[in-house]
Design a protein around this motif. Structure first.
Motif, PDB file in Angstrom:
ATOM      1  N   THR A  15       0.792  -1.230   0.000  1.00 41.04           N
ATOM      2  CA  THR A  15       0.000   0.000   0.000  1.00 41.04           C
ATOM      3  C   THR A  15       0.825   1.282   0.000  1.00 41.04           C
ATOM      4  OG1 THR A  15      -0.191  -0.135   2.426  1.00 41.04           O
ATOM      5  CG2 THR A  15      -1.982  -1.093   1.122  1.00 41.04           C
ATOM      6  N   HIS A  16       2.065   1.258   0.488  1.00 41.46           N
ATOM      7  CA  HIS A  16       2.857   2.486   0.581  1.00 41.46           C
ATOM      8  C   HIS A  16       4.328   2.180   0.325  1.00 41.46           C
ATOM      9  CE1 HIS A  16      -0.744   3.311   3.003  1.00 41.46           C
ATOM     10  NE2 HIS A  16      -0.553   4.589   2.719  1.00 41.46           N
ATOM     11  N   THR A  17       5.054   3.203  -0.160  1.00 45.02           N
ATOM     12  CA  THR A  17       6.493   3.098  -0.392  1.00 45.02           C
ATOM     13  C   THR A  17       7.184   4.358   0.128  1.00 45.02           C
ATOM     14  OG1 THR A  17       6.174   1.742  -2.379  1.00 45.02           O
ATOM     15  CG2 THR A  17       8.310   2.825  -2.119  1.00 45.02           C
ATOM     16  N   TYR A  18       8.307   4.145   0.848  1.00 45.49           N
ATOM     17  CA  TYR A  18       9.123   5.252   1.347  1.00 45.49           C
ATOM     18  C   TYR A  18      10.581   5.002   0.950  1.00 45.49           C
ATOM     19  CZ  TYR A  18       5.377   6.748   4.560  1.00 45.49           C
ATOM     20  OH  TYR A  18       4.202   7.198   5.114  1.00 45.49           O
ATOM     21  N   PRO A  19      11.353   6.066   0.694  1.00 47.14           N
ATOM     22  CA  PRO A  19      12.800   5.887   0.516  1.00 47.14           C
ATOM     23  C   PRO A  19      13.442   5.520   1.848  1.00 47.14           C
ATOM     24  CG  PRO A  19      12.253   8.215   0.526  1.00 47.14           C
ATOM     25  CD  PRO A  19      10.952   7.475   0.531  1.00 47.14           C
ATOM     26  N   LEU A  20      14.638   4.960   1.784  1.00 45.96           N
ATOM     27  CA  LEU A  20      15.315   4.467   2.984  1.00 45.96           C
ATOM     28  C   LEU A  20      15.417   5.533   4.070  1.00 45.96           C
ATOM     29  CD1 LEU A  20      16.884   2.200   4.429  1.00 45.96           C
ATOM     30  CD2 LEU A  20      18.960   3.048   3.290  1.00 45.96           C
ATOM     31  N   ASP A  21      15.768   6.769   3.704  1.00 48.57           N
ATOM     32  CA  ASP A  21      15.973   7.783   4.733  1.00 48.57           C
ATOM     33  C   ASP A  21      14.675   8.243   5.389  1.00 48.57           C
ATOM     34  OD1 ASP A  21      14.943   9.244   2.652  1.00 48.57           O
ATOM     35  OD2 ASP A  21      16.648  10.608   2.461  1.00 48.57           O
ATOM     36  N   GLU A  22      13.532   7.765   4.892  1.00 49.40           N
ATOM     37  CA  GLU A  22      12.255   8.099   5.514  1.00 49.40           C
ATOM     38  C   GLU A  22      11.660   6.919   6.277  1.00 49.40           C
ATOM     39  OE1 GLU A  22       9.489   9.967   2.872  1.00 49.40           O
ATOM     40  OE2 GLU A  22      10.904  11.545   2.281  1.00 49.40           O
ATOM     41  N   LEU A  23      12.499   5.953   6.653  1.00 47.21           N
ATOM     42  CA  LEU A  23      12.024   4.840   7.463  1.00 47.21           C
ATOM     43  C   LEU A  23      11.306   5.321   8.730  1.00 47.21           C
ATOM     44  CD1 LEU A  23      11.820   1.813   8.166  1.00 47.21           C
ATOM     45  CD2 LEU A  23      14.137   1.971   9.121  1.00 47.21           C
ATOM     46  N   PRO A  24      11.794   6.359   9.427  1.00 46.31           N
ATOM     47  CA  PRO A  24      11.054   6.824  10.617  1.00 46.31           C
ATOM     48  C   PRO A  24       9.608   7.209  10.315  1.00 46.31           C
ATOM     49  CG  PRO A  24      13.269   7.734  10.623  1.00 46.31           C
ATOM     50  CD  PRO A  24      13.090   7.078   9.277  1.00 46.31           C
ATOM     51  N   LYS A  25       9.345   7.784   9.145  1.00 42.11           N
ATOM     52  CA  LYS A  25       7.974   8.135   8.780  1.00 42.11           C
ATOM     53  C   LYS A  25       7.119   6.884   8.618  1.00 42.11           C
ATOM     54  CE  LYS A  25       8.953  12.522   6.418  1.00 42.11           C
ATOM     55  NZ  LYS A  25       8.806  13.275   5.148  1.00 42.11           N
ATOM     56  N   ALA A  26       7.712   5.846   8.013  1.00 44.80           N
ATOM     57  CA  ALA A  26       6.986   4.592   7.848  1.00 44.80           C
ATOM     58  C   ALA A  26       6.652   3.976   9.199  1.00 44.80           C
ATOM     59  CB  ALA A  26       7.811   3.620   7.010  1.00 44.80           C
ATOM     60  N   MET A  27       7.614   4.007  10.126  1.00 40.34           N
ATOM     61  CA  MET A  27       7.374   3.456  11.455  1.00 40.34           C
ATOM     62  C   MET A  27       6.269   4.244  12.168  1.00 40.34           C
ATOM     63  SD  MET A  27       9.437   0.938  11.426  1.00 40.34           S
ATOM     64  CE  MET A  27       9.296   0.379  13.122  1.00 40.34           C
ATOM     65  N   GLU A  28       6.271   5.547  11.981  1.00 40.40           N
ATOM     66  CA  GLU A  28       5.232   6.377  12.598  1.00 40.40           C
ATOM     67  C   GLU A  28       3.858   6.017  12.046  1.00 40.40           C
ATOM     68  OE1 GLU A  28       4.023  11.124  13.083  1.00 40.40           O
ATOM     69  OE2 GLU A  28       5.867  10.540  12.048  1.00 40.40           O
ATOM     70  N   GLN A  29       3.758   5.844  10.732  1.00 42.29           N
ATOM     71  CA  GLN A  29       2.478   5.502  10.114  1.00 42.29           C
ATOM     72  C   GLN A  29       1.956   4.164  10.626  1.00 42.29           C
ATOM     73  OE1 GLN A  29       2.470   5.615   5.826  1.00 42.29           O
ATOM     74  NE2 GLN A  29       0.641   4.353   5.652  1.00 42.29           N
ATOM     75  N   LEU A  30       2.807   3.166  10.674  1.00 39.97           N
ATOM     76  CA  LEU A  30       2.395   1.828  11.081  1.00 39.97           C
ATOM     77  C   LEU A  30       2.151   1.724  12.585  1.00 39.97           C
ATOM     78  CD1 LEU A  30       4.786  -0.196   8.782  1.00 39.97           C
ATOM     79  CD2 LEU A  30       2.297  -0.310   8.724  1.00 39.97           C
ATOM     80  N   SER A  31       2.689   2.659  13.350  1.00 34.58           N
ATOM     81  CA  SER A  31       2.542   2.599  14.794  1.00 34.58           C
ATOM     82  C   SER A  31       1.159   3.002  15.279  1.00 34.58           C
ATOM     83  CB  SER A  31       3.600   3.490  15.461  1.00 34.58           C
ATOM     84  OG  SER A  31       4.899   2.963  15.265  1.00 34.58           O
ATOM     85  N   ALA A  32       0.332   3.520  14.403  1.00 30.16           N
ATOM     86  CA  ALA A  32      -1.044   3.869  14.775  1.00 30.16           C
ATOM     87  C   ALA A  32      -1.903   2.614  14.762  1.00 30.16           C
ATOM     88  CB  ALA A  32      -1.596   4.920  13.812  1.00 30.16           C
ATOM     89  N   SER A  33      -1.587   1.687  15.664  1.00 31.80           N
ATOM     90  CA  SER A  33      -2.192   0.357  15.629  1.00 31.80           C
ATOM     91  C   SER A  33      -2.541  -0.141  17.029  1.00 31.80           C
ATOM     92  CB  SER A  33      -1.228  -0.628  14.970  1.00 31.80           C
ATOM     93  OG  SER A  33      -1.711  -1.950  15.054  1.00 31.80           O
ATOM     94  N   ARG A  34      -3.738  -0.682  17.159  1.00 35.08           N
ATOM     95  CA  ARG A  34      -4.166  -1.293  18.427  1.00 35.08           C
ATOM     96  C   ARG A  34      -3.282  -2.478  18.795  1.00 35.08           C
ATOM     97  NH1 ARG A  34      -4.550  -2.911  22.520  1.00 35.08           N
ATOM     98  NH2 ARG A  34      -6.296  -3.409  23.889  1.00 35.08           N
TER      99      ARG A  34
END
Length: 333
Positions: free
Chosen positions: A289-308
């Motif tokens: 569903t989503h793609t981030y460049p390597l240097d934006e891994l923190p953004k990906a972790m933030e997005q996925l962390s919105a989880s019960r």
């Protein structure tokens, strides 16, 4: 080369001057083209590093697709220049290069983009987890995150007569229906709603990994039914079960873990055949569903962390379900 390192709780750092590793005997060096974030292991390691012993021991960033850069002595299944996917590497895939044992590497079809190929890491896991599903079985899969979605696809391929997909999220269940689920059921995660899904299933797959979902699967299966532990209990590591119920029902149980290399090799071999010959049935595009460049891994972790799922089962959480319209997030060097 560049490589992200998990150094503390919610603390990942990009290092830019790491030496490229040399593959040893029966090892393969892969130039990483994509690494998807594991919605359970990677996130649990990120949030519970220092709080759970195992969160500092696993490989942070293990769902890889790329191209073989070099092969160590004795490697015979893959050659430099070959496209591959990797299950459980030796070094992180949040990097320009990653090291893996040959036995953990599978051939990636040319038609599959690397961003989708990385999540093929889930396929041998689902193959091994569903190994006891028989032709004509009634199967319920609780949890339709990425690993539950892959288990659904393999259960259908194994000839299950009825597959019921269960989740908190309607958007995920739409994808389950497109992937072949005979029925989908949205629940709020409570025991009462889970038990209302049905009864007397031959197989119940816990693809979430909480005390509530595991115990619900025990209730959902028939006498002598099979309960599959697929969701990883990274958060609630100690789970209480009613052993009287287990004995009364004569339940069978197995996990998705591959404790021996023989099991790992068999699962990889089946996954390769499915990836090459049943590519369309895997519906990989619906999972990525989503793609981030390597240097934006923190953004990906933030997005996925919105989880019960990142909070203990009995604890109040700020989220009622999974991240909005998100399944697999790919990181591209």
């Amino acid at each position: 080369m560049r490589r992200y390192e998990l150094v503390g709780r919610r603390d990942i750092r990009l290092v830019t001057d790491v030496a490229v590793p040399d593959p040893g005997p029966l090892e393969v060096l892969v130039r990483v083209r994509a690494c998807t974030v594991c919605n359970r292991s990677d996130l649990a390691y990120f949030h519970y590093y220092g709080l759970r012993d195992h969160c500092s021991q696993g490989c942070f960033g293990h769902e890889i697709a790329g191209v073989v850069e070099a092969a160590g002595a004795g490697v015979s299944r893959v050659v430099p220049g070959q496209r591959v996917f990797v299950r459980t590497p030796l070094t992180t895939g949040y990097a320009d290069f990653a090291l893996a044992r040959e036995i953990c590497v599978g051939a990636l079809p040319d038609a599959v983009p690397f961003e989708q190929g990385a999540l093929l890491q889930l396929l041998p896991l689902a193959v091994h987890a569903t190994r006891a599903i028989r032709l004509g079985d009634r199967v319920v899969i609780v949890g339709q995150g990425p690993v539950g979605q892959m288990a659904l696809r393999v259960a259908v391929a194994r000839g299950a007569a009825e597959t019921v997909a269960v989740d908190l999220d309607d958007w995920r269940l739409e994808r389950s229906g497109a992937a072949g689920a005979d029925a989908v059921r949205r629940v709020d995660g409570t025991r009462e709603q889970l038990l209302a899904v049905g009864a007397d299933f031959d197989v119940a797959v816990d693809a979430v990994g909480t005390p509530t979902t595991l115990n619900a699967c025990v209730e959902l299966v028939r006498q002598n039914g099979l309960v599959v532990l697929l969701g990883t209990h990274h958060i609630d590591t100690h789970v209480s079960v009613d052993l009287v119920t287990w004995e009364r029902k004569g339940l069978r149980v197995h996990s998705s873990a591959e404790p021996l290399d023989t099991a790992r090799a068999e699962a990889i071999a089946v996954a390769e055949r499915l990836a090459h010959r049943r590519t369309d049935a895997l519906c990989l595009a619906d999972l990525h569903t989503h793609t981030y460049p390597l240097d934006e891994l923190p953004k990906a972790m933030e997005q996925l962390s919105a989880s019960r799922a990142l909070y203990p089962d009995a604890e109040d959480a700020p989220y009622a379900g999974p991240p909005h319209e998100t399944l697999k997030v790919a990181i591209v060097p």
